[in-house]
Design a protein around this motif. Structure first.
Motif, short mmCIF file in Angstrom:
data_model
loop_
_atom_site.label_atom_id
_atom_site.label_comp_id
_atom_site.label_asym_id
_atom_site.label_seq_id
_atom_site.Cartn_x
_atom_site.Cartn_y
_atom_site.Cartn_z
N LEU A 17 -44.55 15.04 -42.66
CA LEU A 17 -45.96 14.69 -42.47
C LEU A 17 -46.54 15.31 -41.19
N ARG A 18 -45.71 15.60 -40.24
CA ARG A 18 -46.21 16.17 -38.99
C ARG A 18 -45.20 17.17 -38.46
N SER A 19 -45.63 17.87 -37.44
CA SER A 19 -44.76 18.87 -36.83
C SER A 19 -43.64 18.16 -36.07
N LEU A 20 -42.42 18.64 -36.29
CA LEU A 20 -41.25 18.05 -35.65
C LEU A 20 -40.89 18.83 -34.39
N ASP A 21 -40.32 18.12 -33.43
CA ASP A 21 -39.93 18.72 -32.15
C ASP A 21 -38.44 18.49 -31.96
N TYR A 22 -37.70 19.57 -31.96
CA TYR A 22 -36.25 19.47 -31.83
C TYR A 22 -35.86 18.79 -30.52
N GLU A 23 -36.61 19.10 -29.47
CA GLU A 23 -36.26 18.55 -28.17
C GLU A 23 -36.48 17.04 -28.13
N ALA A 24 -37.35 16.53 -29.01
CA ALA A 24 -37.60 15.09 -29.05
C ALA A 24 -36.74 14.38 -30.09
N LEU A 25 -36.46 15.05 -31.22
CA LEU A 25 -35.73 14.42 -32.31
C LEU A 25 -34.91 15.50 -33.03
N GLN A 26 -33.59 15.43 -32.84
CA GLN A 26 -32.73 16.44 -33.44
C GLN A 26 -32.36 16.12 -34.88
N ALA A 27 -32.28 14.86 -35.25
CA ALA A 27 -31.88 14.48 -36.62
C ALA A 27 -32.29 13.02 -36.85
N PHE A 28 -32.50 12.70 -38.11
CA PHE A 28 -32.77 11.31 -38.48
C PHE A 28 -32.36 11.11 -39.93
N GLU A 29 -32.07 9.87 -40.26
CA GLU A 29 -31.60 9.50 -41.60
C GLU A 29 -32.51 8.42 -42.18
N PHE A 30 -32.59 8.44 -43.51
CA PHE A 30 -33.34 7.39 -44.20
C PHE A 30 -32.79 7.28 -45.62
N GLY A 31 -33.14 6.20 -46.29
CA GLY A 31 -32.69 5.95 -47.67
C GLY A 31 -33.81 6.21 -48.66
N VAL A 32 -33.41 6.64 -49.85
CA VAL A 32 -34.35 6.90 -50.95
C VAL A 32 -33.91 6.06 -52.14
N ARG A 33 -34.86 5.41 -52.79
CA ARG A 33 -34.58 4.63 -53.98
C ARG A 33 -35.19 5.32 -55.20
N ALA A 34 -34.41 5.37 -56.28
CA ALA A 34 -34.89 5.85 -57.58
C ALA A 34 -34.86 4.68 -58.54
N ALA A 35 -36.01 4.31 -59.07
CA ALA A 35 -36.12 3.16 -59.98
C ALA A 35 -36.75 3.62 -61.29
N ASP A 36 -36.22 3.09 -62.40
CA ASP A 36 -36.83 3.41 -63.69
C ASP A 36 -37.96 2.41 -63.98
N ARG A 37 -38.60 2.63 -65.14
CA ARG A 37 -39.75 1.78 -65.50
C ARG A 37 -39.41 0.82 -66.61
N GLY A 38 -38.11 0.53 -66.74
CA GLY A 38 -37.69 -0.42 -67.75
C GLY A 38 -38.02 -1.85 -67.33
N SER A 39 -37.70 -2.77 -68.20
CA SER A 39 -37.93 -4.18 -67.91
C SER A 39 -36.65 -4.96 -68.24
N PRO A 40 -35.93 -5.47 -67.24
CA PRO A 40 -36.22 -5.29 -65.82
C PRO A 40 -35.85 -3.89 -65.35
N ALA A 41 -36.50 -3.47 -64.25
CA ALA A 41 -36.25 -2.12 -63.73
C ALA A 41 -34.89 -2.06 -63.04
N LEU A 42 -34.20 -0.94 -63.21
CA LEU A 42 -32.93 -0.68 -62.54
C LEU A 42 -33.14 0.43 -61.52
N SER A 43 -32.34 0.41 -60.46
CA SER A 43 -32.53 1.39 -59.40
C SER A 43 -31.19 1.75 -58.77
N SER A 44 -31.19 2.85 -58.02
CA SER A 44 -30.04 3.27 -57.23
C SER A 44 -30.57 3.91 -55.94
N GLN A 45 -29.65 4.13 -54.99
CA GLN A 45 -30.07 4.62 -53.69
C GLN A 45 -29.23 5.81 -53.28
N ALA A 46 -29.82 6.62 -52.40
CA ALA A 46 -29.11 7.77 -51.82
C ALA A 46 -29.57 7.89 -50.36
#
Length: 799
Positions: free
Chosen positions: A520-549
């Motif tokens: 979303l914005r310009s990254l600065d190596y000197e300020a932030l060398q690496a970061f991690e986050f999680g992603v969820r994939a969910a289907d549109r079933g009922s009930p919905a099932l999901s997994s993470q990476a």
């Protein structure tokens, strides 16, 4: 209702017999007995027959819920079940004669099918006859030849009339018109049919009356009765005393139904003892219906009976023929021919699907897929059948009442393993040769949301170079779902970061439809060398099932920082001046330029280069450590002041650089006073007050220490003998003994130095004379740097 495991048919051993199903079905039908309903033929369509809901003990709504339907043996839609009222009504007018012919009673068998659970209820519909047909004679006129010598009481059989009605509506009596010679006697045969005989009451006299014409009337028993008439012409013959006689009065033959047209069925034979024309015999049918005349051909001369068309056991299984042998004199004899049609396996089994459920949900337990009925019109082993499906399918056949079979699943199905099944139902009879019928049905498996989306990787590592443009596509995550439809439509979202300090919402975003990730914005190596986050994939079933990476983003360094010089400082204060003794040898360390680079890797590899110099060739800069050293020996001809410009350059692409200016002052030893440059004096005047205070304090301490040393030395020197010190030091106004002054590192110097000094009494400046330095190693090059820009320190040393 009695539940049969097999109704005249067999199923291959592969089929499983589930007794619990039949026990439950038996309990459900325990209170039901096969019922018979009746209706008059020719009743209007839509007429009420019975209230099945009441007879079955079921509610009207339950009939509809269980999909009740009526199935007849011949699959003709003659009856209809009104699911709203539970009434059984006529779908069309019924013609008893068309349905059953001469069979009495006329009974139509039908079943009521219920599902969930399966129920088969047997019932019968009796179609009652009405008197809607009049008797008809096969011929409008019959001819009899009777000898005039025939005695009274002689009976002459006549051709009987035919009435399509049955029971009382069939022919009950015959009558003949009034005459003096004959009356009619009505006879009954073994099959219950009535036929007329003409009985002679009074002898005939050919000479008086050679021919008579009478009217024969057939009456049925209907109300009102119906009748039919035929004319009987009687010719009175002269004497012929021998009638033809058949070799057998009854011929019994069997004919296979697949016999070709023209096949000889039987040959009847009669003989007559008379001679001449009275002994000539001709054969004819005494009585023949339209069916007999169309099926068999009788040779008048030979008595051979041959087929005119192919036989069908399933339509008519036997025929009865009456054959007359008549001689030329008019006398006749009669025999009967009984023809039995032998069944051959010429009918393929029939399969009728009553209900089919497709698609069926996956993961469902035992589910009814289809309900069907099998039928073979042959008889005996030719009509016995087996039913099977392929062995490799998760389905099983279960037999039920009245040749019905149920196709059910043999356990839960998995759409992801196999979404569709092509099932071939094979019905084989036991005749010779065996005939089989195959029916293919396609069963699709509908999807249930039983599979969560699966990422192609459990961890994704993405690399993005710093100073990127906003909304840059930095990579993608991908998940697939083995389900189908909405159950397989995957949406992506970001999980809250584990570190609450990480502003994830302002760093990256994800496309919910395709998993593309954007910075979303310009990254600065000197300020932030690496970061991690999680992603969820969910289907549109009922009930919905999901997994993470997990996604790890590595910010790659860009050469966006120029080198920064730490020493000499570049803060706008007075420049530092480096002191170099003229006696310094080549390689003398003047100073060291210290610089850092905010980048990393090769972007932070620094190299140093002498860009400008007052006197080229006098100084050099080591490329890798920034040390400034003398390149040769100094001479008297070299200028006192030198200005060096050192370039510091990193190894990035493109490279960035910074420069620093060094001031070097050449001194004769360290006795030459240091005269600051005008610009230096001006800079000192603008120095920070705190720095001035520190320098004053340092100078005071150093002066006090030096004064103490001098006092101590002076006291020691006074005690020594003048003679001992005369050779060491002398002057115009007195000699002072030589001594050593120890300048320790208690001040700003980093090492201790010893100098042999001599104080001259006539010195106008009261300066120390450095005659010979004493040190265990090389002269401390930092001395000049410690005293640079610090007059107080210089004064304390007497420079």
């Amino acid at each position: 209702m009695e539940l049969k495991m097999e109704v005249g048919k067999e199923c291959f051993p592969k089929q499983r017999q589930v007794l619990i199903l039949f026990l439950m079905l038996g309990v459900a039908l325990a209170g039901w007995k096969s019922r018979r309903y009746s209706v008059m033929e020719e009743t209007e369509s839509g007429s009420f027959v019975a209230n099945l809901a009441k007879d079955l003990g079921l509610g009207v709504g339950e009939l509809a819920a269980r999909g009740a339907r009526v199935v007849s043996e011949d699959n003709e839609p003659r009856l209809q079940l009104d699911l709203h009222t539970g009434e059984l009504i006529l779908h069309e007018k019924l013609d008893r004669e068309e349905m059953c012919g001469p069979t009495d009673p006329c009974v139509m068998h039908f079943q009521v099918l219920l599902k969930k659970p399966l129920g088969v209820f047997r019932a019968e519909l009796l179609v009652r006859d009405i008197n809607d047909h009049s008797p008809e004679f096969p011929e409008r006129e019959m001819t009899l030849k009777i000898s005039e010598t025939s005695p009274p009481g002689t009976a002459f059989p006549l051709k009987k009339a035919q009435d399509l009605d049955v029971g009382n509506n069939n022919i009950q009596n015959y009558s003949i018109s009034s005459n003096p010679h004959f009356h009619i006697s009505t006879r009954t045969r073994g099959d219950g049919r009535k036929y007329p005989e003409l009985v002679l009451d009074k002898e005939l006299d050919r000479e008086k009356q050679s021919e008579l014409s009478l009217t024969l009337t057939a009456l049925d028993g209907g109300s009102p009765p119906r009748s039919g008439t035929a004319q009987v012409r009687i010719f009175v013959l002269d004497v012929n005393d021998n009638a033809p006689e058949f070799a057998q009065t009854l011929y019994q033959v069997q004919v296979p139904e697949n016999s070709p047209v023209g096949t000889l069925v039987v040959k009847v034979s009669a003989r007559d003892l008379d001679t001449g024309t009275n002994g000539e015999i001709s054969y004819s049918y005494f009585y023949s219906s339209q069916e007999i005349s169309a099926t068999f051909e009788l040779n008048n001369l030979s008595g051979e009976v041959r087929l005119l068309k192919k036989l069908d056991f399933e339509t008519i299984s036997s025929y009865e023929l009456e054959i007359d042998a008549t001689d030329g004199g008019g006398l006749s004899g009669r025999c009967s021919v009984s023809i039995e049609v032998v069944d051959v396996n010429d009918n393929f089994p029939e399969l009728t699907i009553s209900s089919l459920t497709s698609p069926i949900p996956e993961n469902s337990p035992e589910t009814e897929v289809a309900l069907f009925r099998i039928r073979d019109r042959d008889s005996g082993d030719n009509g016995r059948m087996t039913c099977s499906i392929q062995d490799d399918l998760p389905f099983v056949l279960k037999p039920s009442e009245e040749n019905f079979y149920t196709l059910v699943t043999n356990g839960a199905l998995d759409r992801e393993t196999r979404p569709e099944y092509n099932i071939t139902i094979t019905v084989t009879d036991l005749g010779t040769p065996r005939l089989k019928t195959q029916h293919n049905i396609t069963v699709t498996v509908s999807d249930v949301n039983d599979n969560a989306p699966a990422f192609s990787q459990t961890t994704y590592t993405l690399r993005v170079r710093e100073n990127n443009s906003p909304a840059l596509h930095i990579g993608s995550v991908s998940a697939t779902d083995r389900d189908s439809g909405a159950n397989a439509q995957v949406t992506y979202s970001l999980l809250p970061p584990a570190d609450p300090q990480l502003p994830l919402a302002s760093l990256v975003s994800i496309n919910a439809d395709n998993g593309q990730l954007f910075a979303l914005r310009s990254l600065d190596y000197e300020a932030l060398q690496a970061f991690e986050f999680g992603v969820r994939a969910a289907d549109r079933g009922s009930p919905a099932l999901s997994s993470q990476a997990r996604v790890r983003v590595l910010v790659l360094d860009d050469n966006d920082n120029a080198p920064f010089v730490l020493y000499p400082p570049q803060n706008g204060s007075a420049p530092c001046t480096e002191l170099v003794p003229r006696a310094a040898e080549a390689g003398y360390l003047v100073t060291k330029v210290v610089a850092v680079d905010g980048d990393s890797g090769q972007n932070a590899w620094l190299s140093y280069q002498l860009l400008k110099a007052t006197e080229p060739g006098l100084f050099g800069v080591w490329a890798h450590n920034g040390e400034v050293r003398t390149a040769r020996l100094l001479s008297e001809r070299d200028a006192v002041k030198h200005r060096l410009v050192v370039l510091v350059k990193d190894n990035g692409e493109p490279p960035r650089s910074a420069s620093v200016t060094l001031h070097v002052l050449l001194v004769d030893g360290f006795s030459q006073p240091y005269l600051p440059l005008p610009e230096v004096a001006a800079a000192e005047a603008r120095a920070d007050p705190l720095t001035v205070y520190l320098v004053v304090a340092l100078a005071s301490v150093s002066s006090l220490f030096l004064f103490s040393v001098l006092v101590f030395v002076a006291v020691r020197l006074c005690r020594r003998s003048r003679a001992a010190s005369a050779g060491r030091c002398s002057g115009p106004e007195g000699h002072f003994p030589g001594h050593l002054v120890d300048v320790s590192g208690a001040g700003t110097l980093s090492q201790s130095y010893q100098y042999e000094v001599c104080l001259t009494g006539d010195s106008g400046t009261n300066e120390f004379k450095f005659l010979k330095p004493f040190f265990p190693s090389i002269l401390n090059q930092d001395l000049g740097r410690k005293s640079e820009g610090n007059p107080t320190f210089q004064n304390s040393l007497g420079i």
